[in-house]
Scaffold this motif. Structure first.
Motif, PDB file in Angstrom:
ATOM      1  N   ASP A   9       5.186  -4.799  -0.068  1.00 52.56           N
ATOM      2  CA  ASP A   9       4.139  -5.760   0.291  1.00 52.56           C
ATOM      3  C   ASP A   9       4.764  -6.913   1.071  1.00 52.56           C
ATOM      4  OD1 ASP A   9       5.355  -7.376  -1.607  1.00 52.56           O
ATOM      5  OD2 ASP A   9       3.754  -7.178  -3.079  1.00 52.56           O
ATOM      6  N   ALA A  10       3.981  -7.926   1.367  1.00 51.43           N
ATOM      7  CA  ALA A  10       4.443  -9.032   2.203  1.00 51.43           C
ATOM      8  C   ALA A  10       5.538  -9.869   1.535  1.00 51.43           C
ATOM      9  CB  ALA A  10       3.267  -9.936   2.574  1.00 51.43           C
ATOM     10  N   THR A  11       5.641  -9.812   0.211  1.00 44.10           N
ATOM     11  CA  THR A  11       6.685 -10.582  -0.476  1.00 44.10           C
ATOM     12  C   THR A  11       7.998  -9.813  -0.586  1.00 44.10           C
ATOM     13  OG1 THR A  11       6.044  -9.772  -2.664  1.00 44.10           O
ATOM     14  CG2 THR A  11       4.951 -11.776  -1.856  1.00 44.10           C
ATOM     15  N   GLY A  12       8.018  -8.536  -0.144  1.00 42.46           N
ATOM     16  CA  GLY A  12       9.216  -7.730  -0.204  1.00 42.46           C
ATOM     17  C   GLY A  12       9.305  -6.851  -1.436  1.00 42.46           C
ATOM     18  N   ARG A  13       8.298  -6.900  -2.273  1.00 43.16           N
ATOM     19  CA  ARG A  13       8.301  -6.091  -3.489  1.00 43.16           C
ATOM     20  C   ARG A  13       8.026  -4.624  -3.148  1.00 43.16           C
ATOM     21  NH1 ARG A  13       4.505  -7.497  -8.486  1.00 43.16           N
ATOM     22  NH2 ARG A  13       6.060  -6.935 -10.007  1.00 43.16           N
ATOM     23  N   LYS A  14       8.849  -3.732  -3.713  1.00 44.24           N
ATOM     24  CA  LYS A  14       8.685  -2.296  -3.469  1.00 44.24           C
ATOM     25  C   LYS A  14       7.571  -1.745  -4.339  1.00 44.24           C
ATOM     26  CE  LYS A  14      12.416   0.199  -3.479  1.00 44.24           C
ATOM     27  NZ  LYS A  14      13.511   1.106  -3.850  1.00 44.24           N
ATOM     28  N   TRP A  15       6.678  -0.945  -3.719  1.00 44.96           N
ATOM     29  CA  TRP A  15       5.576  -0.325  -4.455  1.00 44.96           C
ATOM     30  C   TRP A  15       5.719   1.188  -4.540  1.00 44.96           C
ATOM     31  CZ3 TRP A  15       2.211  -2.865  -7.332  1.00 44.96           C
ATOM     32  CH2 TRP A  15       2.054  -4.231  -7.099  1.00 44.96           C
ATOM     33  N   LEU A  16       6.306   1.799  -3.519  1.00 50.03           N
ATOM     34  CA  LEU A  16       6.361   3.256  -3.460  1.00 50.03           C
ATOM     35  C   LEU A  16       7.621   3.679  -2.719  1.00 50.03           C
ATOM     36  CD1 LEU A  16       4.548   5.859  -3.992  1.00 50.03           C
ATOM     37  CD2 LEU A  16       3.905   5.634  -1.590  1.00 50.03           C
TER      38      LEU A  16
END
Length: 143
Positions: A9-16
């Motif tokens: 996402d835009a904050t750099g957090r990995k989702w997948l």
């Protein structure tokens, strides 16, 4: 062709994260502290949940959740991962009943030293967060 794709996402957090082309495709989903793996039936199976001192691990074979603790060095590297699977209040260090699940020794700048080490006699554990607390992607040698 081997591919590693990830969605952030835009904050750099990995989702997948999707890994393809290595013979065994792997898809991992990250939701907060929880990590999920996509199985052959397109169902997400819980891998574990991160905590401040380690993680909760789901053992699919025995259908149980257990706690794995981390011992970190002053740089935040996970040097030892251990658990008390038999719940006797102490961690067995040596021999066939050892409850150490992973031992990591590093060269300067993060290259992992190979070998069994002094106390670890088993197969490498499933903990992916090692050097500087970063996730290690198997098959691609990426941190």
């Amino acid at each position: 062709m081997n591919r590693l794709r990830s969605a952030h996402d835009a904050t750099g957090r990995k989702w997948l994260q999707k890994k393809t082309g290595t013979g065994t495709d792997e898809t991992r989903l990250y939701t907060g502290a929880l990590t999920w793996t996509l199985d052959d039936n397109d169902d997400y199976i819980l891998d574990g949940a991160s905590t401040g001192d380690g993680r909760l691990v789901y053992d699919q074979e025995n259908q149980e959740v257990y706690t794995e603790y981390y011992h970190k060095d002053h740089l935040g590297n996970v040097r030892l991962a251990f658990t008390d699977r038999n719940e006797d209040g102490k961690v067995e260090l040596l021999g066939e009943t050892s409850e150490i699940t992973q031992q990591n020794d590093y060269y300067p700048f993060g290259l992992r030293q190979e070998g069994d080490g002094l106390v670890f006699y088993g197969e490498m554990g499933t903990n992916r967060y090692r050097y500087n607390g970063k996730e290690f992607s198997r098959g691609y040698w990426l941190v």
